[in-house]
Design a protein around this motif. Structure first.
Motif, short mmCIF file in Angstrom:
data_model
loop_
_atom_site.label_atom_id
_atom_site.label_comp_id
_atom_site.label_asym_id
_atom_site.label_seq_id
_atom_site.Cartn_x
_atom_site.Cartn_y
_atom_site.Cartn_z
N ALA A 16 -6.35 -0.04 -1.48
CA ALA A 16 -7.36 0.05 -2.16
C ALA A 16 -7.18 1.96 -1.65
O ALA A 16 -6.54 1.13 -0.21
CB ALA A 16 -8.50 0.02 -1.81
N ASN A 17 -7.33 2.15 -2.25
CA ASN A 17 -7.93 3.50 -1.58
C ASN A 17 -9.07 3.99 -0.71
O ASN A 17 -10.37 2.82 -0.68
CB ASN A 17 -8.38 5.01 -2.40
CG ASN A 17 -8.67 6.55 -1.93
OD1 ASN A 17 -9.65 6.50 -0.96
ND2 ASN A 17 -7.36 7.18 -2.48
N PRO A 18 -8.99 5.04 0.86
CA PRO A 18 -10.51 3.85 1.68
C PRO A 18 -11.61 4.67 1.53
O PRO A 18 -12.72 3.84 1.46
CB PRO A 18 -9.67 4.09 3.17
CG PRO A 18 -8.79 5.74 2.76
CD PRO A 18 -8.31 5.09 1.52
N ASP A 19 -11.78 5.62 -0.04
CA ASP A 19 -12.41 6.08 -0.73
C ASP A 19 -13.26 5.01 -1.15
O ASP A 19 -14.81 4.84 -1.57
CB ASP A 19 -12.57 6.95 -1.76
CG ASP A 19 -12.16 8.39 -0.60
OD1 ASP A 19 -12.28 8.38 1.21
OD2 ASP A 19 -11.47 9.33 -1.59
N SER A 20 -12.65 3.90 -1.41
CA SER A 20 -13.78 2.92 -2.36
C SER A 20 -13.92 1.76 -1.79
O SER A 20 -14.17 0.91 -2.46
CB SER A 20 -12.67 2.80 -3.59
OG SER A 20 -11.11 2.06 -2.99
N SER A 63 -2.46 -0.18 6.78
CA SER A 63 -3.13 0.64 6.47
C SER A 63 -2.28 2.11 6.83
O SER A 63 -1.11 1.87 7.46
CB SER A 63 -4.04 0.24 7.63
OG SER A 63 -4.85 1.73 7.40
N ASN A 64 -2.69 2.83 5.47
CA ASN A 64 -2.06 3.80 5.62
C ASN A 64 -2.51 5.18 6.03
O ASN A 64 -2.68 6.56 5.09
CB ASN A 64 -0.77 4.61 4.20
CG ASN A 64 0.32 3.33 4.55
OD1 ASN A 64 0.63 3.22 5.49
ND2 ASN A 64 1.28 2.84 3.53
N VAL A 65 -4.01 4.74 6.67
CA VAL A 65 -5.07 6.28 6.82
C VAL A 65 -5.50 5.59 7.98
O VAL A 65 -5.66 4.21 8.56
CB VAL A 65 -5.85 6.08 5.90
CG1 VAL A 65 -5.10 6.01 4.25
CG2 VAL A 65 -5.85 4.20 5.72
N ASP A 121 1.16 5.73 0.26
CA ASP A 121 0.33 6.67 0.59
C ASP A 121 -1.35 6.98 0.77
O ASP A 121 -1.73 6.62 -0.52
CB ASP A 121 0.65 8.31 0.92
CG ASP A 121 2.22 8.26 0.82
OD1 ASP A 121 3.19 7.47 1.62
OD2 ASP A 121 2.59 9.12 0.33
N ASN A 122 -1.58 6.75 1.50
CA ASN A 122 -3.39 7.10 1.55
C ASN A 122 -3.74 5.66 1.49
O ASN A 122 -5.03 5.57 0.91
CB ASN A 122 -3.62 8.44 1.23
CG ASN A 122 -5.64 8.50 1.23
OD1 ASN A 122 -5.92 8.33 2.56
ND2 ASN A 122 -6.65 9.08 0.58
N GLU A 123 -3.62 4.54 1.53
CA GLU A 123 -4.01 2.77 0.99
C GLU A 123 -4.08 2.25 1.71
O GLU A 123 -3.20 2.30 3.36
CB GLU A 123 -2.81 2.53 -0.40
CG GLU A 123 -3.89 3.21 -2.00
CD GLU A 123 -2.57 3.12 -2.81
OE1 GLU A 123 -3.53 3.30 -4.05
OE2 GLU A 123 -1.44 1.58 -3.06
N PRO A 161 0.82 -1.17 0.44
CA PRO A 161 -0.16 0.54 -0.20
C PRO A 161 1.21 1.28 -0.36
O PRO A 161 1.50 1.72 0.83
CB PRO A 161 -0.38 0.27 0.74
CG PRO A 161 -0.05 -1.27 2.07
CD PRO A 161 0.64 -1.98 1.73
#
Ligand code: NAP
Length: 349
Positions: A104-108, A81-83, A34-36, A32
């Protein structure tokens, strides 16, 4: 950690799906950025519509690109996790694809809140899209009135069995159409649906006349073809057909609809209305609560048909089209973690 296993579509099927349409690639587990987050897939929903995604023609998704990992509706567990909003151990729903791992990006992703008394797999099945499809399709599209007659096709299936039971709860006269004695018996005995027709063995037209003597007010259509014609032939004035899907046509060999039957829609000022569950995502949380309540109260029954191993992907999809799935078809890609009676930890949720 084992390597990632990815099922990639390399040839578009014209009929039933076979091994030759896929290439299995063993790749490194992704890292993952950044932000993934890194997700380990646990469950893959085997939905009939996956077959449609493989076609060149666009559906509600763009066509599946050749050479890429097959799109798949998954439930997984966050491994790193990087979020801040997702932590290792969190369960997430997403389009994680037919593979073991993805980033994945957390938005998805949608974080899954698992109730202590519910099996994890229900959060990618009954307490998820299937429940939402059944509930909103029947109540919001069909607008049923107590006492009306509802006919449901693929009635022992994932969506159909829920529709039958919600219809019964609302006070409809429910007629379920399913293939084979096991499915019909399950609908009668477990789900309490008295009027069930085995379309593979019974005289469908005669049984429909017997079980819907005043005609059909509402149909929840999952199949299409000649079975749908017989239902449309019996629509009442201002009758409604909730068009959820046409599974008999997905492998490219489906029957067409008879114009004679469709003329009944005109003559009875009836309505055929298609819908997409994605239109009802605003109701996701409240329908999930209703479905969980129905399961707890004992009036909403379900069957989940779990096959272990992604290497059974082609067979699992074939089962759905051969009518061999006994309930909602899932592939367990990886075992859940230990920690409770259902075998997965709940601490993170
Ligand atoms: P399912 O009912 O659990 O499985 C499919 C069933 O369809 C099979 O078990 C089989 O039941 C029947 N079937 C398959 N091929 C057939 C054929 N050639 N002729 C007659 N029956 C056949 O699957 P599901 O996931 O609940 O999906 C049901 C329908 O809902 C599908 O049309 C799907 O595309 C649709 N769907 C739509 C939405 C939406 O947003 N509109 C969302 C989810 C699902 P029998 O053994 O009883 O024949």
């Amino acid at each position: 950690m084992t390597a990632n296993e990815q099922w990639c579509l390399i040839e578009r099927p014209e009929a039933a799906v076979g091994d030759r349409h896929f290439e299995v690639r063993n790749t490194a587990i992704p890292v993952p950025g950044d932000n993934e987050v890194l997700v380990r897939n646990l469950y893959l929903l085997i939905a009939p519509s996956m077959r449609l995604w493989m076609n060149e023609r666009e559906t509600y998704f763009p066509p599946q690109p050749l050479g890429e990992v097959m799109t798949g509706i998954t439930l997984g567990v966050v491994e790193s996790s990087n979020v801040p909003e997702l932590q290792p151990g969190d369960y997430v729903n997403g389009l994680g694809g037919c593979q073991k791992w993805f980033v994945a990006n957390p938005d998805s992703l949608q974080k899954v809140q698992v109730a202590a008394d519910m099996p994890l797999e229900l959060y990618r099945t009954v307490i998820d899209v299937q429940g939402l499809t059944a509930w909103c399709g029947l109540t919001e599209v069909g607008k049923p009135q107590k006492g009306e007659t509802l006919v449901v096709t693929a009635a022992a299936g994932s969506v159909g069995s829920l529709v039958c039971q919600i219809g019964k709860k609302i006070g409809l006269n429910v007629v379920g159409i399913a293939g084979g004695p096991d499915k019909c018996e399950w609908l009668r005995q477990e789900c309490g649906i008295e009027n069930v027709i085995d379309y593979k063995a019974d005289d469908l037209a005669a049984k429909l006349d017997e079980m819907a003597p005043s005609g059909v007010d509402l149909a929840f259509e999952n199949v299409g073809g000649p079975v749908m014609d017989l239902i449309i032939d019996r629509l009442n004035f201002k009758g409604r057909v909730i068009l959820c899907g046409l599974v008999s046509s997905y492998n490219g060999a489906g029957g067409t609809q008879s114009t004679e039957s469709l003329m009944r829609v005109v003559n009875k000022a009836a309505r055929i209305e298609g819908f997409l569950v994605s239109e009802y995502m605003h109701r996701y949380a409240d329908v999930a609560t209703l479905v969980e309540g129905g399961i707890r109260d004992g009036w909403l029954k379900y069957r989940v048909d779990v096959i272990d191993g992604l290497d059974n992907f082609v067979d699992a999809l074939g089962k759905v089209f051969r009518g061999e799935n006994k309930g909602i078809q899932l592939i367990r890609i990886a075992p859940e973690e230990t920690g409770n009676e259902y075998g997965h930890s709940r601490g993170a949720c």
